[in-house]
Design a protein around this motif. Structure first.
Motif, PDB file in Angstrom:
ATOM      1  N   VAL A 181       0.880  -1.213   0.060  1.00  0.00           N
ATOM      2  CA  VAL A 181      -0.090  -0.039   0.093  1.00  0.00           C
ATOM      3  C   VAL A 181       0.782   1.230   0.082  1.00  0.00           C
ATOM      4  CG1 VAL A 181      -1.845   1.400   1.281  1.00  0.00           C
ATOM      5  CG2 VAL A 181      -1.900  -1.021   1.165  1.00  0.00           C
ATOM      6  N   THR A 182       1.853   1.387   0.933  1.00  0.00           N
ATOM      7  CA  THR A 182       2.800   2.476   0.914  1.00  0.00           C
ATOM      8  C   THR A 182       3.598   2.528  -0.260  1.00  0.00           C
ATOM      9  OG1 THR A 182       4.557   1.346   1.904  1.00  0.00           O
ATOM     10  CG2 THR A 182       3.002   2.408   3.419  1.00  0.00           C
ATOM     11  N   ASN A 183       3.856   1.424  -0.938  1.00  0.00           N
ATOM     12  CA  ASN A 183       4.522   1.211  -2.136  1.00  0.00           C
ATOM     13  C   ASN A 183       3.720   1.886  -3.367  1.00  0.00           C
ATOM     14  OD1 ASN A 183       6.804   0.352  -4.073  1.00  0.00           O
ATOM     15  ND2 ASN A 183       5.176  -0.716  -4.990  1.00  0.00           N
ATOM     16  N   ALA A 184       2.287   1.886  -3.344  1.00  0.00           N
ATOM     17  CA  ALA A 184       1.647   2.235  -4.323  1.00  0.00           C
ATOM     18  C   ALA A 184       1.022   3.675  -4.417  1.00  0.00           C
ATOM     19  CB  ALA A 184       0.421   1.275  -4.526  1.00  0.00           C
ATOM     20  N   GLN A 185       0.991   4.166  -2.881  1.00  0.00           N
ATOM     21  CA  GLN A 185       0.331   5.532  -2.755  1.00  0.00           C
ATOM     22  C   GLN A 185       1.235   6.750  -3.628  1.00  0.00           C
ATOM     23  OE1 GLN A 185       0.622   5.358   1.572  1.00  0.00           O
ATOM     24  NE2 GLN A 185      -1.854   5.024   1.663  1.00  0.00           N
ATOM     25  N   PRO A 186       2.391   6.458  -3.805  1.00  0.00           N
ATOM     26  CA  PRO A 186       2.631   7.868  -4.518  1.00  0.00           C
ATOM     27  C   PRO A 186       2.569   7.853  -6.051  1.00  0.00           C
ATOM     28  CG  PRO A 186       4.451   6.714  -3.146  1.00  0.00           C
ATOM     29  CD  PRO A 186       3.423   5.771  -3.234  1.00  0.00           C
ATOM     30  N   SER A 335      -5.778   3.260 -19.516  1.00  0.00           N
ATOM     31  CA  SER A 335      -5.789   1.853 -19.288  1.00  0.00           C
ATOM     32  C   SER A 335      -5.742   1.584 -17.646  1.00  0.00           C
ATOM     33  CB  SER A 335      -4.701   1.083 -19.896  1.00  0.00           C
ATOM     34  OG  SER A 335      -3.371   1.550 -19.373  1.00  0.00           O
ATOM     35  N   ARG A 336      -6.013   0.386 -17.118  1.00  0.00           N
ATOM     36  CA  ARG A 336      -5.794  -0.012 -15.926  1.00  0.00           C
ATOM     37  C   ARG A 336      -4.318   0.211 -15.352  1.00  0.00           C
ATOM     38  NH1 ARG A 336      -7.534  -5.742 -13.595  1.00  0.00           N
ATOM     39  NH2 ARG A 336      -5.557  -6.198 -14.726  1.00  0.00           N
ATOM     40  N   GLN A 337      -4.137   0.979 -14.402  1.00  0.00           N
ATOM     41  CA  GLN A 337      -2.687   1.118 -13.847  1.00  0.00           C
ATOM     42  C   GLN A 337      -2.412   0.320 -12.585  1.00  0.00           C
ATOM     43  OE1 GLN A 337      -3.056   5.540 -13.626  1.00  0.00           O
ATOM     44  NE2 GLN A 337      -1.648   5.790 -15.341  1.00  0.00           N
ATOM     45  N   MET A 338      -1.413  -0.727 -12.765  1.00  0.00           N
ATOM     46  CA  MET A 338      -1.221  -1.490 -11.652  1.00  0.00           C
ATOM     47  C   MET A 338       0.078  -1.200 -10.947  1.00  0.00           C
ATOM     48  SD  MET A 338      -4.005  -3.595 -11.516  1.00  0.00           S
ATOM     49  CE  MET A 338      -3.346  -5.062 -10.727  1.00  0.00           C
ATOM     50  N   VAL A 339       0.005  -1.001  -9.753  1.00  0.00           N
ATOM     51  CA  VAL A 339       1.510  -1.138  -8.896  1.00  0.00           C
ATOM     52  C   VAL A 339       1.446  -2.124  -7.931  1.00  0.00           C
ATOM     53  CG1 VAL A 339       2.755   0.359  -7.619  1.00  0.00           C
ATOM     54  CG2 VAL A 339       1.616   1.453  -9.613  1.00  0.00           C
ATOM     55  N   THR A 340       2.122  -3.191  -7.893  1.00  0.00           N
ATOM     56  CA  THR A 340       2.169  -4.069  -6.886  1.00  0.00           C
ATOM     57  C   THR A 340       0.860  -4.888  -6.841  1.00  0.00           C
ATOM     58  OG1 THR A 340       2.285  -2.379  -5.096  1.00  0.00           O
ATOM     59  CG2 THR A 340       4.393  -3.580  -5.711  1.00  0.00           C
ATOM     60  N   GLY A 341       0.200  -5.093  -7.653  1.00  0.00           N
ATOM     61  CA  GLY A 341      -1.173  -5.777  -7.354  1.00  0.00           C
ATOM     62  C   GLY A 341      -2.290  -4.994  -7.349  1.00  0.00           C
ATOM     63  N   ASP A 346      -7.453   6.142  -9.997  1.00  0.00           N
ATOM     64  CA  ASP A 346      -8.223   7.330  -9.250  1.00  0.00           C
ATOM     65  C   ASP A 346      -8.095   7.140  -7.630  1.00  0.00           C
ATOM     66  OD1 ASP A 346      -9.108   8.567 -11.542  1.00  0.00           O
ATOM     67  OD2 ASP A 346     -10.355   6.783 -11.734  1.00  0.00           O
ATOM     68  N   GLY A 347      -7.199   6.062  -7.360  1.00  0.00           N
ATOM     69  CA  GLY A 347      -7.266   6.012  -5.738  1.00  0.00           C
ATOM     70  C   GLY A 347      -6.830   4.263  -5.737  1.00  0.00           C
ATOM     71  N   LEU A 348      -6.487   3.988  -4.529  1.00  0.00           N
ATOM     72  CA  LEU A 348      -6.166   2.524  -4.080  1.00  0.00           C
ATOM     73  C   LEU A 348      -7.294   1.729  -4.160  1.00  0.00           C
ATOM     74  CD1 LEU A 348      -3.400   2.919  -1.508  1.00  0.00           C
ATOM     75  CD2 LEU A 348      -2.955   2.381  -3.774  1.00  0.00           C
ATOM     76  N   ASN A 349      -6.983   0.712  -4.897  1.00  0.00           N
ATOM     77  CA  ASN A 349      -8.069  -0.430  -5.016  1.00  0.00           C
ATOM     78  C   ASN A 349      -7.566  -1.584  -5.437  1.00  0.00           C
ATOM     79  OD1 ASN A 349     -10.765  -1.704  -4.478  1.00  0.00           O
ATOM     80  ND2 ASN A 349     -11.663   0.166  -5.698  1.00  0.00           N
ATOM     81  N   THR A 350      -8.263  -2.772  -5.307  1.00  0.00           N
ATOM     82  CA  THR A 350      -7.752  -4.149  -5.449  1.00  0.00           C
ATOM     83  C   THR A 350      -8.597  -4.203  -7.070  1.00  0.00           C
ATOM     84  OG1 THR A 350      -9.516  -5.167  -4.146  1.00  0.00           O
ATOM     85  CG2 THR A 350      -7.270  -5.241  -3.629  1.00  0.00           C
ATOM     86  N   PRO A 351      -8.084  -5.281  -7.854  1.00  0.00           N
ATOM     87  CA  PRO A 351      -8.621  -5.537  -9.377  1.00  0.00           C
ATOM     88  C   PRO A 351     -10.079  -6.078  -8.914  1.00  0.00           C
ATOM     89  CG  PRO A 351      -6.517  -6.550  -9.069  1.00  0.00           C
ATOM     90  CD  PRO A 351      -6.764  -6.104  -7.655  1.00  0.00           C
ATOM     91  N   GLN A 388      -6.878 -13.865   0.517  1.00  0.00           N
ATOM     92  CA  GLN A 388      -7.318 -12.869  -0.532  1.00  0.00           C
ATOM     93  C   GLN A 388      -8.109 -11.757  -0.149  1.00  0.00           C
ATOM     94  OE1 GLN A 388      -8.938 -15.448  -3.549  1.00  0.00           O
ATOM     95  NE2 GLN A 388      -6.901 -16.356  -4.323  1.00  0.00           N
ATOM     96  N   ILE A 389      -9.010 -12.211   0.856  1.00  0.00           N
ATOM     97  CA  ILE A 389      -9.718 -11.091   1.628  1.00  0.00           C
ATOM     98  C   ILE A 389      -8.942 -10.147   2.388  1.00  0.00           C
ATOM     99  CG2 ILE A 389     -11.552 -10.529   3.305  1.00  0.00           C
ATOM    100  CD1 ILE A 389     -13.007 -13.164   2.652  1.00  0.00           C
ATOM    101  N   GLY A 390      -7.864 -10.414   3.073  1.00  0.00           N
ATOM    102  CA  GLY A 390      -6.921  -9.732   3.640  1.00  0.00           C
ATOM    103  C   GLY A 390      -6.161  -8.974   2.931  1.00  0.00           C
ATOM    104  N   PHE A 391      -5.989  -9.352   1.515  1.00  0.00           N
ATOM    105  CA  PHE A 391      -5.457  -8.364   0.497  1.00  0.00           C
ATOM    106  C   PHE A 391      -6.370  -7.264   0.037  1.00  0.00           C
ATOM    107  CE2 PHE A 391      -4.758  -7.923  -4.161  1.00  0.00           C
ATOM    108  CZ  PHE A 391      -3.565  -7.063  -4.071  1.00  0.00           C
ATOM    109  N   VAL A 392      -7.729  -7.648  -0.089  1.00  0.00           N
ATOM    110  CA  VAL A 392      -8.516  -6.588  -0.287  1.00  0.00           C
ATOM    111  C   VAL A 392      -8.698  -5.762   0.772  1.00  0.00           C
ATOM    112  CG1 VAL A 392     -11.090  -6.206  -0.730  1.00  0.00           C
ATOM    113  CG2 VAL A 392      -9.966  -8.056  -1.853  1.00  0.00           C
ATOM    114  N   GLN A 393      -8.577  -6.047   1.949  1.00  0.00           N
ATOM    115  CA  GLN A 393      -8.748  -5.104   3.184  1.00  0.00           C
ATOM    116  C   GLN A 393      -7.515  -4.064   3.116  1.00  0.00           C
ATOM    117  OE1 GLN A 393      -8.662  -7.104   6.723  1.00  0.00           O
ATOM    118  NE2 GLN A 393      -9.277  -5.411   8.027  1.00  0.00           N
ATOM    119  N   MET A 394      -6.316  -4.456   2.513  1.00  0.00           N
ATOM    120  CA  MET A 394      -5.210  -3.557   2.541  1.00  0.00           C
ATOM    121  C   MET A 394      -5.786  -2.228   1.739  1.00  0.00           C
ATOM    122  SD  MET A 394      -2.081  -5.986   2.220  1.00  0.00           S
ATOM    123  CE  MET A 394      -0.695  -4.622   2.477  1.00  0.00           C
TER     124      MET A 394
END
Length: 412
Positions: A181-186, A335-341, A346-351, A388-394
């Motif tokens: 999450v901290t990796n993707a935020q910037p 297109s869909r922009q992905m950073v470490t999954g 427009d904000g942090l979200n899981t696929p 996988q739910i824990g990944f969504v929770q991040m």
């Protein structure tokens, strides 16, 4: 003629007479009683044995001059490196002057430490267990998992030494308080995202480089070499000969995936790489982060991203890493922009596809039971869904809460 003979005979008798005269005081030799001679001989023998044991003990106490094959070719600055207490105190690292100090700090005998840390091209004992797991993108990933005692020693090195050394500000993998999450935020909401992947990240950090890292922290050559041997290993292949199994090294000694010390040492090895890529990104007005072997740049112009790509590849080669060209990606905002999954348009979200799949599995499991949805035959399907739910929770705690409740409501 007769005169010469008489002179020679006279000279001979003179020499004999002189020798007899000077040896008379010591002739015949004094007779030593058998008991006194034997006691003196036993005393000299015991003294020599004691001196040999003392020399052997001193050799064992001294730091080794040889650590096995991987010592060959060590640079002169490394071989002559001495303990630097000022450097060690910067990060409050333990003062380990000799191999014996290191063994005592680890809580094992010196002989045991040397058994773990002598490099052999062929050995009848291997301190690792080798297995393979499938990669998400195809292929197999080799894992060398240290056995219990070695793993405990590596954990001690990690917790008591490596954990004290901070990672670079750009490193978000295996760093305390940081995550995907901290990796993707910037990179949220940027026009262009450039992703690079380092090929064989851990194996790229070979033994001499790890030894150099410990020397840079302030340790002397013998202690640094021992620590580096403790945290690295060869890939090996089994070979049977005369009913005896040998493990033959088939590659350079390096960091292995499976050792608890490898992530922290890899971050240390990539510290200068991060600093150089930070400067490159800043020069073009881009952001830069790294999560293990995944490098991400983001900014506002595609042309600048291509210039960054060209320069970054040169810097990565210069730092003795290699770019995996098959995983280089350039994402535009359309297109869909992905950073470490994680999706960062427009904000942090899981696929979305992952969330829909989880909802479908949990919905269908109410009718058929959870095991009927385990179409891939996972050993612990419930635990996999929970992960996988824990990944969504991040990225989205509200969405994850609904999924957790649906999983909790299913019968075991």
């Amino acid at each position: 003629m007769w005169q010469r003979i008489r002179l020679r005979l006279w000279s001979f008798f003179q020499r004999v007479s002189w020798r007899l005269t000077h040896r008379r005081a010591h002739w015949p030799p004094a007779r030593v009683p058998d008991t006194d001679w034997r006691e003196a001989w036993e005393a000299r023998r015991a003294q020599r044995r004691q001196e040999r044991e003392q020399r052997r003990s001193e050799r064992r106490e001294r730091d080794r001059a040889s650590f096995g094959e991987e010592l060959w070719g060590a640079a002169e600055p490394h071989r002559t490196a001495a303990l630097d207490e000022a450097r060690l105190q910067r990060f409050n690292l333990p003062i380990l002057r000799t191999e014996r100090d290191l063994a005592e700090w680890l809580g094992i005998p010196l002989s045991r430490l040397r058994w773990f840390t002598h490099d052999k091209p062929a050995d009848r004992v291997w301190h690792y267990v080798r297995y393979e797991i499938p990669k998400r993108g195809g292929g197999r990933r080799v894992i060398l998992a240290p056995k219990r005692e070695l793993k405990a020693l590596q954990r001690k090195v990690l917790d008591g030494l490596l954990a004290q050394v901070p990672a670079s500000g750009s490193a978000h993998g295996f760093a305390r308080g940081r995550s995907i999450v901290t990796n993707a935020q910037p990179h949220v909401g940027k026009e262009v995202i450039l992703n690079l992947d380092l090929k064989d990240f851990f194996p790229s950090v070979i033994f001499p480089r790890v030894r150099g890292l410990f020397i840079a922290l302030g340790y002397a050559f013998p202690v640094a070499s021992t620590l580096a041997l403790l945290c690295t290993e060869h890939e090996r292949e089994a070979f049977d000969r005369d009913d005896v199994r040998y493990y033959i090294s088939v590659g350079a000694r390096s960091l292995v995936q499976g050792a608890p010390t490898s992530p922290a040492l890899a971050n240390m090895a990539a510290w200068r790489l991060d600093r150089r890529l930070e400067g490159l990104a800043r020069k073009h007005g881009f952001a830069y982060t790294r999560y293990a072997d995944d490098l991400t740049f983001s900014g506002g112009e595609a042309g600048a991203a291509l210039r960054i790509l060209d320069s970054a590849q040169r810097i990565i080669r210069d730092e003795h890493f290699e770019v995996n060209a098959d995983k280089t990606r350039l994402y535009r905002r359309s297109s869909r922009q992905m950073v470490t999954g994680l999706v960062v348009n427009d904000g942090l979200n899981t696929p979305r596809r992952l969330r829909r799949r989880l909802r479908a599995i949990l919905h269908n499991a109410r009718r058929t039971g959870l095991e009927a949805q385990n179409r891939e035959g996972r050993a612990d399907f419930r635990a996999q869904l929970a992960g996988q739910i824990g990944f969504v929770q991040m990225a989205n705690a509200k969405q994850a809460a609904r999924l957790k409740e649906a999983l909790r409501s299913l019968a075991w």
